[in-house]
Scaffold this active site. Structure first.
Site, short mmCIF file in Angstrom:
data_model
loop_
_atom_site.label_atom_id
_atom_site.label_comp_id
_atom_site.label_asym_id
_atom_site.label_seq_id
_atom_site.Cartn_x
_atom_site.Cartn_y
_atom_site.Cartn_z
N ARG A 185 0.81 -1.18 -0.02
CA ARG A 185 -0.09 -0.07 0.10
C ARG A 185 0.98 1.39 -0.10
O ARG A 185 0.38 2.15 -0.15
CB ARG A 185 -0.80 0.00 0.96
N ASP A 244 12.37 4.75 6.31
CA ASP A 244 12.50 3.61 5.43
C ASP A 244 13.48 3.60 4.66
O ASP A 244 14.40 2.91 4.23
CB ASP A 244 11.02 3.13 4.42
N ASN A 257 6.88 12.90 6.47
CA ASN A 257 6.51 11.35 6.72
C ASN A 257 6.76 10.54 5.70
O ASN A 257 7.53 9.51 5.56
CB ASN A 257 5.04 11.21 7.44
N PRO A 261 -4.97 12.35 7.64
CA PRO A 261 -5.95 12.35 6.56
C PRO A 261 -6.13 10.92 5.89
O PRO A 261 -6.98 10.69 5.23
CB PRO A 261 -5.11 13.42 5.52
N GLU A 262 -4.93 10.11 5.84
CA GLU A 262 -4.90 8.88 5.18
C GLU A 262 -5.51 7.79 6.02
O GLU A 262 -5.85 6.84 5.41
CB GLU A 262 -3.36 8.41 4.93
N ASP A 276 4.10 3.35 14.70
CA ASP A 276 2.51 3.58 14.72
C ASP A 276 1.64 2.24 14.57
O ASP A 276 1.77 1.92 13.61
CB ASP A 276 1.64 4.70 13.80
N GLU A 334 7.04 -6.58 5.16
CA GLU A 334 7.43 -5.19 5.88
C GLU A 334 7.74 -5.60 7.21
O GLU A 334 8.70 -4.99 7.93
CB GLU A 334 5.95 -4.49 6.01
N GLU A 367 -3.46 -1.53 11.84
CA GLU A 367 -4.73 -1.19 11.20
C GLU A 367 -4.66 -1.54 9.67
O GLU A 367 -5.56 -1.22 8.76
CB GLU A 367 -5.14 0.22 11.28
#
Ligand SMILES: OC[C@H]1O[C@H](O[C@H]2O[C@H](CO)[C@@H](O)[C@H](O)[C@H]2O)[C@H](O)[C@@H](O)[C@@H]1O
Length: 647
Positions: free
Chosen positions: A240, A248, A284, A358-359, A393, A593, A608
């Site tokens: 995603r 990263d 970010n 927002p995302e 997060d 990941e 999430e």
């Protein structure tokens, strides 16, 4: 009593002299200043977008003055753009962003859309100033309560989106031109299976290469809600995450350099430097909605990777000031903490801005609704965004329950009152790197300045974060004035940036102390690598997940101590991680990941979103460990260490 209701001119006179009256005046001035500052910030952002789009500003100003801007014919709309295609639905206006205001055809919609975009206002600059919480904050809050015009059903909205938008993230596939099938390091790998695996990992760079579409550059205002355009191609994490991410990229760049893809590595760093030049900080990730926060400050570390690899002093000279600009941003995150009679300078994550992420709007909104933050959610949203800024997060690491422990609900995330070990260690490292760069460039004043800043943070790490009883650094809760005595792999971050007294005797006893701590926490029992924490919270930055960046920090920290015990454990942890990633790769050909500490070869979970494949930092760290621990000079094979620990 209000002035209009005063009974006599004497009363009025005394009111005018009173502090009540001066408060009112002060308040009015403050509100006006806030508004002005907001306007200036907005203009700065918009000018920067115009510049990126090569729009001739003076020409545009002239046309604005003689009114020709509004008369411009509406431009035809290309297909495949994420833009409203028809004017029939008023809901479209509500989807515009402040940046879209600059679009010539939209000038007359500015007023209207402003009433509906309160939750996507973006603050590009950090500020320790609380003033936004007063005038503008109240204004935004009041507007947020206003219902949208008209009654829209879910079906209306779905129909609206389908009719008016096309999914286009503004990036396209990009095969890095310097990609090599067989970089030299592969031929140094002794074990055939590991070599085959590493060859497959190198191939992944091609799948993760992306570049900004030309159309985005040409019509940036139409894409400005989403992509932050950059000049060079880049490696994305994967799944995603189809844009570049800040922290990263450090590990991707390390892997690229090992894969001899120096141009791609340099291009990525220069992209970030370019962004810092435009916005004053590195967000970010590569979307406009990420501008409101940063991520762990590793840009100077990326520059160091590149400089160590190339020794290119000219490059350094050209870019070192922009590294400084980034550090200035982080200097504003440093706060003074008084403990006893001493004041410490300590950095915290603190991403202040309005509204949910927002995302992940729905997730944050629903969380707030289900909590005590229902009627006043912004403090919670700031905590969630600050946690995203930390890169963790979400995690029990940031939860402060009623009893001050890490037990609680996600809405008890309280990161802004925690002094994180890793952030302070990163800043110590970054200040030193930039100081060293100035040393190379013979600029003594700046060299001294940055080394002094490092020393200031060092004191905090050494005195405030170090726990003598447990022999390890801990995060610090400055409201309760106590250490958060929980295992987190980040507790070892000062080893990575050498934020300790590095004389040999001290280093040996420090590593003994840290390894003893790891043993007490049973970290050596996990065959899948070093778990991120030992708390099983169902969040993704908690047990049993194993994250590549933390393997890198722990392994390099132990390795670079130079002590026998540190090096032994560094190798063991590195081999376990490579083994786990390889096992999975043999099963399905993918890199993930995050992984599972308990079962090597399993990928991680929680949080999430579904675990994603790719994956930039896993590739980078795996390649680094393979070059370091599986090459010609490596004497211990993966199989030999699969069965257990050493020491
Ligand atoms: O959309 C949810 C969150 O996704 C990102 O966070 C995770 O992925 C990033 C990319 O690999 C990584 O940098 C971060 O550490 C992960 O937690 C994003 O960075 C978050 O801001 C976002 O809320």
């Amino acid at each position: 009593m209000a002035p209009g209701l005063r009974s006599s001119s004497e009363d009025l006179l005394s009111f005018l002299k009173s502090s009540e009256f001066s408060d009112i005046i002060e308040n009015i001035v403050k509100k006006q200043t806030d508004r002005l500052q907001e306007t200036i910030d907005g203009l700065k952002r918009e000018i920067s977008v115009l510049k990126q789009n090569n729009i001739d500003l003076s020409n545009m100003l002239n046309r604005l003055c003689d009114g020709t801007v509004n008369k411009e014919p509406k431009k035809s709309i290309e297909k495949k753009e994420l833009i409203p295609q028809k004017k029939k639905v008023t809901f479209a206006d509500a989807t515009k962003t402040p940046m879209q205001k600059q679009s010539k055809t939209d000038v007359n919609l500015v007023e209207e859309h402003e009433q509906h975009t309160e939750d996507i206002i973006i603050r590009t600059g950090p500020s320790e100033d609380e003033s936004w919480k007063t005038a503008s904050y109240q204004k935004q809050k009041a507007k947020r309560l206003k219902p949208m015009r008209g009654d829209f059903t879910n079906a209306d909205i779905i129909d609206f989106v389908n009719t008016n938008f096309i999914e286009d993230f503004g990036v396209e596939e990009w095969i890095p031109p310097d990609f090599k099938e067989d970089p030299t390091f592969l031929s140094h790998i002794q074990n055939d299976e590991v070599r085959e695996f590493a060859t497959g990992v190198v191939q992944k760079w091609n799948l993760l290469g992306k570049k900004v579409k030309d159309i985005v550059r040409q019509h940036q205002s139409r894409y400005s809600l989403f992509l932050i355009p950059v000049p060079n191609g880049f490696i994305v994490p994967g799944g995603r995450f189809q844009e570049y991410y800040y922290w990263d990229s450090y590990w991707s760049i390390e892997g690229l350099l090992i894969s001899e893809m120096t141009d791609t590595a340099r291009g990525m760093i220069e992209n970030f430097l370019d962004i810092v030049d435009r916005y004053g900080h590195m967000p970010n990730g590569g979307r406009v909605y990420y501008l409101e926060r940063s991520q762990p400050p590793l840009l100077s570390f990326m520059a160091k990777l590149y400089y160590d690899y190339t020794n290119d002093v000219n490059w350094l000279e050209k870019h070192v000031e922009m590294l400084e600009t980034e550090l200035q941003f982080w200097m504003k995150r440093i706060r003074k903490i008084t403990v006893g009679d001493k004041i410490y300078n300590a950095a915290t994550y603190n991403a202040r801005s309005y509204g949910p992420r927002p995302e992940s709007y729905k997730e944050d909104y629903q969380l707030a609704q289900a909590s005590a933050f229902k009627d006043n959610p912004d403090p919670l949203y700031i905590e969630l965004k600050s946690a995203a800024e930390s890169g963790w997060d979400f995690s029990s690491r940031w939860i402060i329950g009623e009893d001050g422990s890490n037990q609680g609900k996600l809405y008890q995330t309280n990161i802004t009152r925690i002094i994180p070990v890793d952030l302070n260690a990163f800043l110590y490292g970054a200040f030193n790197i930039v100081g060293d760069f100035y040393g190379i460039l013979n600029q003594e004043d700046k060299q001294t300045y940055w080394h002094e800043q490092a020393q200031i943070i060092y004191e905090t790490i050494d005195e405030l974060l170090w726990n003598q009883d447990d022999g390890i650094w801990y995060d610090y809760d400055f409201a309760l004035q106590q250490h958060r005595k929980y295992f987190a792999a980040s507790n070892l971050a000062p080893l990575w940036t050498k934020a300790y007294n590095t004389n040999t005797e001290n280093t040996i006893s420090l590593i003994d102390s840290v390894v003893d701590y790891l043993q007490r926490e049973n970290i050596m029992d996990y065959q899948g690598g070093v778990p991120v924490t030992t708390e099983q919270s169902a969040e993704q930055w908690d047990f049993p997940n194993v994250w590549a960046p933390l393997q890198s920090i722990v392994v390099e920290g132990l390795e670079n101590s130079g002590t026998a015990r540190g090096k032994l454990w560094a190798r063991t942890f590195a081999e376990r991680f490579v083994n786990s990633v390889q096992l999975r790769y043999i099963l399905d050909g993918d890199l993930y990941e995050k992984y599972d500490a308990v079962t090597p070869g399993d990928y991680g979970g929680g949080g999430e979103y579904e675990t994603v494949v790719g994956f930039g930092w896993t590739n980078g760290v795996t390649l680094k460990f393979i070059t370091q621990y599986f090459s010609s000079d490596s004497t211990i094979s993966i199989q030999k260490h699969h069965s257990g620990g050493v020491d």
